[in-house]
Design an enzyme around this catalytic site. Structure first.
Site, PDB file in Angstrom:
ATOM      1  N   LEU A 175       0.905  -1.227  -0.115  1.00  9.36           N
ATOM      2  CA  LEU A 175      -0.027   0.118  -0.026  1.00  9.36           C
ATOM      3  C   LEU A 175       0.907   1.274   0.127  1.00  9.36           C
ATOM      4  O   LEU A 175       0.291   2.366  -0.322  1.00  9.36           O
ATOM      5  CB  LEU A 175      -0.691  -0.027   1.135  1.00  9.36           C
ATOM      6  CG  LEU A 175      -1.931  -0.896   1.441  1.00  9.36           C
ATOM      7  CD1 LEU A 175      -2.711  -0.814   2.565  1.00  9.36           C
ATOM      8  CD2 LEU A 175      -2.983  -0.726  -0.030  1.00  9.36           C
ATOM      9  N   ASP A 215      12.966   0.225   1.808  1.00 13.85           N
ATOM     10  CA  ASP A 215      12.098   1.411   2.405  1.00 13.85           C
ATOM     11  C   ASP A 215      13.297   2.193   3.026  1.00 13.85           C
ATOM     12  O   ASP A 215      12.774   3.640   3.123  1.00 13.85           O
ATOM     13  CB  ASP A 215      11.253   1.110   3.546  1.00 13.85           C
ATOM     14  CG  ASP A 215       9.659   0.508   2.851  1.00 13.85           C
ATOM     15  OD1 ASP A 215       9.495   1.427   1.919  1.00 13.85           O
ATOM     16  OD2 ASP A 215       9.305  -0.418   3.159  1.00 13.85           O
ATOM     17  N   ASP A 228      -0.503 -10.780  10.699  1.00 16.14           N
ATOM     18  CA  ASP A 228       0.247 -11.733  10.426  1.00 16.14           C
ATOM     19  C   ASP A 228       1.023 -12.320  11.936  1.00 16.14           C
ATOM     20  O   ASP A 228       1.349 -11.373  12.821  1.00 16.14           O
ATOM     21  CB  ASP A 228       1.626 -10.833   9.722  1.00 16.14           C
ATOM     22  CG  ASP A 228       1.074 -10.403   8.437  1.00 16.14           C
ATOM     23  OD1 ASP A 228       0.111 -10.815   7.985  1.00 16.14           O
ATOM     24  OD2 ASP A 228       1.977  -9.613   7.696  1.00 16.14           O
ATOM     25  N   GLN A 278     -12.286  -1.494   8.187  1.00 11.23           N
ATOM     26  CA  GLN A 278     -12.994  -1.654   9.703  1.00 11.23           C
ATOM     27  C   GLN A 278     -12.515  -2.692  10.508  1.00 11.23           C
ATOM     28  O   GLN A 278     -11.956  -2.810  11.463  1.00 11.23           O
ATOM     29  CB  GLN A 278     -14.385  -1.719   9.538  1.00 11.23           C
ATOM     30  CG  GLN A 278     -15.420  -0.525   9.067  1.00 11.23           C
ATOM     31  CD  GLN A 278     -16.750  -0.919   8.872  1.00 11.23           C
ATOM     32  OE1 GLN A 278     -17.223  -1.558   9.480  1.00 11.23           O
ATOM     33  NE2 GLN A 278     -17.431  -0.311   7.958  1.00 11.23           N
ATOM     34  N   CYS A 314      28.501  -0.359 -10.188  1.00 13.68           N
ATOM     35  CA  CYS A 314      29.018  -1.509  -9.740  1.00 13.68           C
ATOM     36  C   CYS A 314      29.298  -2.783 -10.678  1.00 13.68           C
ATOM     37  O   CYS A 314      30.268  -2.446 -11.712  1.00 13.68           O
ATOM     38  CB  CYS A 314      28.114  -2.021  -8.714  1.00 13.68           C
ATOM     39  SG  CYS A 314      29.025  -3.101  -7.522  1.00 13.68           S
ATOM     40  N   HIS A 322      27.824   2.510  -5.716  1.00 13.69           N
ATOM     41  CA  HIS A 322      26.460   2.467  -5.882  1.00 13.69           C
ATOM     42  C   HIS A 322      26.079   4.080  -5.798  1.00 13.69           C
ATOM     43  O   HIS A 322      25.474   4.517  -4.829  1.00 13.69           O
ATOM     44  CB  HIS A 322      25.417   1.575  -5.226  1.00 13.69           C
ATOM     45  CG  HIS A 322      25.605   0.125  -5.346  1.00 13.69           C
ATOM     46  ND1 HIS A 322      24.816  -0.460  -6.487  1.00 13.69           N
ATOM     47  CD2 HIS A 322      26.403  -0.637  -5.112  1.00 13.69           C
ATOM     48  CE1 HIS A 322      25.048  -1.652  -6.536  1.00 13.69           C
ATOM     49  NE2 HIS A 322      26.058  -2.022  -5.527  1.00 13.69           N
ATOM     50  N   GLU A 337      23.510   5.617  -6.748  1.00 15.72           N
ATOM     51  CA  GLU A 337      22.263   5.867  -6.646  1.00 15.72           C
ATOM     52  C   GLU A 337      21.835   6.037  -5.129  1.00 15.72           C
ATOM     53  O   GLU A 337      20.783   6.394  -4.827  1.00 15.72           O
ATOM     54  CB  GLU A 337      21.304   4.575  -7.485  1.00 15.72           C
ATOM     55  CG  GLU A 337      21.608   3.172  -6.814  1.00 15.72           C
ATOM     56  CD  GLU A 337      22.622   2.476  -7.102  1.00 15.72           C
ATOM     57  OE1 GLU A 337      23.588   3.090  -8.019  1.00 15.72           O
ATOM     58  OE2 GLU A 337      22.662   1.359  -7.136  1.00 15.72           O
TER      59      GLU A 337
HETATM   60  N1  GLN Z   1      28.501  -9.070  -8.603  1.00 16.51           N
HETATM   61  C1  GLN Z   1      29.677  -7.854  -8.619  1.00 16.51           C
HETATM   62  C2  GLN Z   1      30.401  -8.076  -7.228  1.00 16.51           C
HETATM   63  O1  GLN Z   1      30.118  -8.836  -6.409  1.00 16.51           O
HETATM   64  C3  GLN Z   1      28.821  -6.722  -8.530  1.00 16.51           C
HETATM   65  C4  GLN Z   1      28.264  -6.191  -7.313  1.00 16.51           C
HETATM   66  C5  GLN Z   1      26.942  -5.428  -7.486  1.00 16.51           C
HETATM   67  O2  GLN Z   1      26.688  -4.862  -8.625  1.00 16.51           O
HETATM   68  N2  GLN Z   1      26.406  -4.959  -6.497  1.00 16.51           N
HETATM   69  O3  GLN Z   1      31.451  -7.594  -7.179  1.00 16.51           O
END
Ligand code: GLN
Length: 557
Positions: A26, A82, A159, A204, A392, A530, A532
């Site tokens: 949700l 999350d 749950d 409810q 990565c 990463h 991101e």
């Molecule tokens: N599989 C690769 C490693 O373990 C890259 C990991 C990833 O992209 N997070 O080094």
């Protein structure tokens, strides 16, 4: 002690527990994060935490195709996705104690029991597990003296697996005082086409389940796909004991970043402040409303290909997608995401899927499936001068592609695939002929446990002069988050650099290669980390912003 040196007793944090009912999916995480947003933007300090009912110790070993991306905090915790929403909505780094799973709690309780800490006593869900849950909440709330601590409880009320969390949340009201604990329950209002109406019965029932455990919700968030009239709110109020002003019908909106604004429109911040006795300031700045306005404006589109291997990509690559969107907004564009299945590139050609895109991303990943398709996509980006961002695994494969097709290392690959390749294990001679341009470092070789043993969390990185990366970040030293086992093999560093691969970033000791680039190209960057995970919707991320700018230029060129 004189009066002016008298210390101020630490203030008591306010706790908000967010539970869910009726069904999962949700957007409980977005709801919790949005509540954090409206309180933080009004001058309060806020921390957030997720309790997950799985018996896993952390999210690191969960399949992202099923559970969504594994988010990583700066201090190296592998968490539920999350946590990414929380960081983006709060614009704040969280730490390992923000993600607690049942397995984690049991692991430490059992270790204590073995050490003899409970000698003579039975160890039980109530009080031992519930006390541990409450301690986790209190520690996270008090460590930086937060005004408000928001706890999202995973799963839905009822749950069996989540009982200890709900029970601990109930006890918190007794321990901390009624004025210091608030319960928000997120429910769903289904629409029945036959009778053309929104139904309240499942909601409810879910509130009744919650009350049977002893929790009366203070706020109801009623998720719905159809507009809800006042009489529905009144009916819900009558059956649930929640005042109409504390019931927020939350219609599905095109962008999740709009949710805090919808909450505000409904004065949810005032309802919460009143119930918890909080003093709120006016919005401290206008950046969030400005962001939402920008998101809603009509804008041209930039098409970016994301080359991955999972079919349910929205959750699997959640942070990558949010980073691309945020970067597009920075350039006053909308993101048009083209999902490309790496496996399909292997059977067709890269051009079939990539000929008309403005930029290409290969995100992180594990295992051999789809590897050759991703390498073809990278080759396509390099040869056709399409802006490329490798994250990565996307960086590691950019090294493999360059080694094979530019540096002439014909059998270049990553050692990761040797472990999985039956043909290679059966034929050591074949394996010996491979060049592991990406390999396992000595200190990783004896690791047999999969959980928590990768290079994890924030690492410093020094950027080389005259690189796309330094231009993007506008600084020489950065810190980004990692989650991988394999590394660039320094044995090939000179050979690859001679062939034209730019080593654009390394750890400060120069031991680990963190960024590779290609020069004769509009924009080609592969990062071992990463990026991101540190992107925020308000500002975007320097690398994603630069990548999208290059993609837009590529489109209009
Ligand atoms: N599989 C690769 C490693 O373990 C890259 C990991 C990833 O992209 N997070 O080094």
């Amino acid at each position: 002690m004189t009066n002016d040196t008298k210390s101020v007793p630490p203030k008591r944090p306010k706790y908000i527990f967010v539970t869910g009912g009726v069904l999962s999916g949700l957007g409980k995480g977005i709801t919790a994060a949005s509540i954090g947003n409206i309180l933080k933007e009004r001058g309060l300090s806020v921390n957030m935490q997720k309790f997950d009912q799985y018996i896993n110790v952390d999210a690191g070993t969960l399949n992202p195709g099923e559970h969504g991306e594994v988010f990583v905090t700066d201090d190296g915790a592998e968490c539920d996705l999350d946590l990414g929403h929380y960081e983006r909505f709060l614009d704040q780094n969280l730490t390992a104690d923000s993600s607690i799973m049942t397995g984690n709690i049991y692991q430490s309780l059992i270790a204590r029991e073995r050490a003899g800490a409970y000698l003579g006593k039975t160890v039980q869900v109530i009080p031992h597990v519930t006390n541990a849950v409450k301690n986790h909440a209190r520690q996270a709330a008090t460590k930086n003296n937060y005004d408000v601590h928001i706890v999202e409880i995973g799963g839905t009320v009822g749950d069996d697996e989540g009982f200890h969390f709900i029970e601990a949340a109930r006890q918190m009201m007794m321990d901390e005082g009624r004025k210091n604990v608030l319960y928000v329950h997120v429910v769903f209002l289904p629409f029945l086409k036959a009778s053309d109406e929104v139904k309240t019965k499942p909601a409810q029932n879910s509130v009744r389940d919650l009350r049977s455990i002893g929790i009366q919700p203070d706020v109801l968030i009623a998720r719905t796909d159809h507009p809800v009239k006042n009489d529905i709110v009144d009916k819900l109020s009558l059956y649930t004991n929640v005042e109409p002003e504390a019931i927020l019908p939350l219609l599905t909106v095109p962008s999740v970043y709009e949710v805090p604004m919808l909450m505000e429109k409904h004065n949810l911040h005032k309802v919460i402040a009143k119930k918890l006795g909080l003093r709120l300031s006016a919005r401290t700045n206008t950046r969030w409303p400005k962001l939402v306005k920008k998101i809603k404006q009509t804008k041209p589109e930039v098409t970016i290909a994301l080359v991955g291997k999972y079919t349910s990509m929205l959750d699997t690559y959640a942070s990558v997608i949010e980073s691309l969107k945020a970067a597009a907004w920075q350039s006053d564009y909308n993101l048009n995401l083209r999902w490309v299945d790496a496996g399909e590139i292997e059977t067709n050609s890269a051009a079939t899927f990539l000929a008309d895109v403005s930029g290409i991303v290969v995100p992180g990943g594990f295992g051999q499936r789809g590897i050759e398709g991703k390498i073809q996509a990278i080759k396509y980006a390099r040869v056709n001068k399409v802006p490329y961002l490798g994250l990565c695994l996307g960086m590691q494969l950019a090294v493999v592609e360059f080694a094979r097709h530019v540096a002439g290392i014909e059998h270049a690959t990553s050692q990761e695939f040797a472990a999985e390749n039956e043909q290679w294990t059966a034929r050591p001679d074949l394996s010996a002929s491979r060049s592991w341009v990406i390999h396992l470092m000595e200190n990783q070789k004896n690791i047999t446990n999969k959980g928590g043993t990768m290079r994890l969390g924030g690492w410093d990185c020094v950027l080389a002069d005259d690189t796309f990366s330094q231009a993007a970040y506008g600084t020489k030293q950065i810190r980004e988050r990692h989650r991988h086992r394999y590394e660039f093999n320094n044995k090939y560093r000179e050979q690859l650099a001679k062939a034209g691969l730019v080593i654009a970033g390394t750890t400060p000791d120069d031991q680990l290669v963190e960024i590779v680039e290609i020069k004769e190209h509009p924009w080609f960057v592969g990062v071992q980390y990463h990026a991101e995970f540190t992107s925020r919707p308000i500002s975007g991320h320097p690398l994603f912003n630069a990548f999208i700018s290059a993609a837009i230029k590529n489109k209009t060129a």
